[in-house]
Enzyme design. Structure first.
Site, mmCIF file in Angstrom:
data_model
loop_
_atom_site.group_PDB
_atom_site.id
_atom_site.type_symbol
_atom_site.label_atom_id
_atom_site.label_comp_id
_atom_site.label_asym_id
_atom_site.label_seq_id
_atom_site.Cartn_x
_atom_site.Cartn_y
_atom_site.Cartn_z
ATOM 1 N N LYS A 98 32.303 90.687 -19.511
ATOM 2 C CA LYS A 98 31.470 89.604 -20.052
ATOM 3 C C LYS A 98 31.317 88.460 -19.050
ATOM 4 O O LYS A 98 31.535 87.286 -19.372
ATOM 5 C CB LYS A 98 32.032 89.086 -21.385
ATOM 6 C CG LYS A 98 32.087 90.149 -22.476
ATOM 7 C CD LYS A 98 32.509 89.583 -23.809
ATOM 8 C CE LYS A 98 32.503 90.650 -24.902
ATOM 9 N NZ LYS A 98 32.872 90.130 -26.222
ATOM 10 N N ALA A 123 40.984 89.028 -28.220
ATOM 11 C CA ALA A 123 42.200 89.818 -27.991
ATOM 12 C C ALA A 123 43.311 89.437 -28.963
ATOM 13 O O ALA A 123 44.061 90.301 -29.438
ATOM 14 C CB ALA A 123 42.670 89.621 -26.547
ATOM 15 N N LYS A 125 26.580 83.697 -23.846
ATOM 16 C CA LYS A 125 27.331 83.101 -24.966
ATOM 17 C C LYS A 125 28.550 82.335 -24.455
ATOM 18 O O LYS A 125 29.010 81.389 -25.101
ATOM 19 C CB LYS A 125 27.707 84.170 -25.998
ATOM 20 C CG LYS A 125 28.538 85.334 -25.485
ATOM 21 C CD LYS A 125 30.030 85.109 -25.576
ATOM 22 C CE LYS A 125 30.796 86.293 -25.026
ATOM 23 N NZ LYS A 125 32.264 86.095 -25.095
ATOM 24 N N SER A 176 38.859 80.970 -28.331
ATOM 25 C CA SER A 176 37.844 81.008 -27.269
ATOM 26 C C SER A 176 38.249 80.135 -26.090
ATOM 27 O O SER A 176 38.292 78.904 -26.189
ATOM 28 C CB SER A 176 36.483 80.539 -27.813
ATOM 29 O OG SER A 176 35.561 80.378 -26.757
ATOM 30 N N VAL A 183 41.133 82.216 -17.109
ATOM 31 C CA VAL A 183 39.797 82.071 -16.535
ATOM 32 C C VAL A 183 38.768 81.910 -17.644
ATOM 33 O O VAL A 183 38.710 82.717 -18.571
ATOM 34 C CB VAL A 183 39.437 83.300 -15.675
ATOM 35 C CG1 VAL A 183 37.988 83.217 -15.191
ATOM 36 C CG2 VAL A 183 40.391 83.409 -14.486
#
Length: 331
Positions: free
Chosen positions: A109, A143, A194, A257, A282
């Site tokens: 992503k 995750a 996104k 997030s 990251v």
């Protein structure tokens, strides 16, 4: 007699750990690449990833660890990439084993910044991998929730739908449901965009804008994403499906997030460097913001939200000033 294809996970972060957990519901064993031999030794000793999702315990007898990428690729048929996009080219520049007969699935992503390319384009052009052998894992799936076995939905995109379905069976389990798509370009670009929007969402949260404005921001963002992916790869797609809208929503709103967290720190006054250091993870959207800005110099799509994030992160415009200007461009 043909043996089952061997699946490998390349990367050692939280999403790599979650995917390894999912795979071992269906696979007898997997191969797993760690850059650090010391981390492998700690993993074997404590039976969990020493740095991410430590609560997930593994049967290490079902994992073949590698710290040599070439050895892992040689021993594997399906490669799942979870290395942050900013470091993918560096890692693959050391690759001497060809991958053009492998099935390579990007779970990254992000954009490869050296080339301003999504991972699929990078693999195709730099490693001669046919698009029919490229897959993309996308959809709203943090995750941390996978580690807790909370029901999640993934979309597997590949031009070869049979390959997508076959790979999906390796992930299907009690808490993972998979769907397939042939839109590898749209899903991958949407997954990149996104993350930029999630940074914007974090910034406005850090500036103390409320839920009402957040809703307007995301409503405009999905239209912005649609304009871009339709321009770059004009096919029929349902932008409201979970692979696009669902992924946008969870990344923009979730406490897990990292891009939203990064944005919130920027909105509160952190510098980009300080925010990156304190997160210890990251935020893909930081690198993607610059790449998308440069890519869009060719396409010239109207993208006020992405432009605002670029001006804040790379143009040194104060967040409060830039977001105030953005509020006049949204509907």
């Amino acid at each position: 007699m043909n043996s089952e294809p061997k699946v490998a996970v390349i990367g050692s972060g939280s999403w790599a750990t979650a995917l390894a957990k999912i795979l071992l519901n269906n696979e007898d064993s997997i191969n797993w690449y760690f850059r650090s031999a010391d981390n492998i030794e700690q993993f074997k000793r404590f039976r969990h990833n020493p740095n991410y999702l430590r609560g997930v315990e593994f049967d290490i007898n079902r994992i073949q660890f590698y710290d040599d990428l070439n050895e892992l690729v040689e021993a594997s048929d399906i490669l799942i990439l979870t290395i942050p996009s900013a470091f993918l080219h560096e890692a693959f520049s050391k690759l001497t084993v060809p991958i053009n007969q492998k099935f390579v699935v990007s779970a990254i992503k992000g954009i490869v910044p050296e080339y301003n390319q999504i991972v699929g384009h990078y693999l195709h052009e730099s490693h001669q991998l046919p698009f029919e052998r490229i897959g993309v894992i996308t959809g709203p799936c943090h995750a941390e929730e996978v580690a807790l076995e909370r029901l999640s939905y993934l979309t597997i995109a590949c031009p070869n739908i049979k390959r997508a379905r076959d790979f999906g069976t390796k992930l299907d389990c009690e808490y993972i449901r998979t769907h397939v798509s042939d839109d590898i370009f749209g899903t991958e670009y949407a997954a990149v965009l996104k993350n930029i929007v999630a940074i914007a969402s974090g910034i406005v949260h850090g500036l103390r804008y409320g839920d009402n404005f957040q809703a307007v921001l995301i409503a405009n963002a999905i239209q912005e994403i649609k304009r871009f992916v339709d321009k770059v790869h004009p096919i029929t797609r349902d932008i409201k499906s979970s692979a696009y809208l669902g992924d946008l929503l969870v990344t923009s709103y979730s406490q897990f997030s990292r891009n939203r967290t990064f944005g919130a720190m920027i909105g509160k006054g952190y510098t980009t460097r300080t925010a990156q250091i304190e997160m210890h993870m990251v935020a893909e959207g930081y690198y993607a913001t610059k790449s998308i800005h440069e890519i869009n110099e060719t396409y010239k799509v109207k993208m006020p939200i992405c432009d605002a994030v670029y001006n804040i992160l790379y143009g040194n415009v104060p967040p409060a000033v830039e977001i105030r200007q953005l509020t006049n461009k949204l509907r």
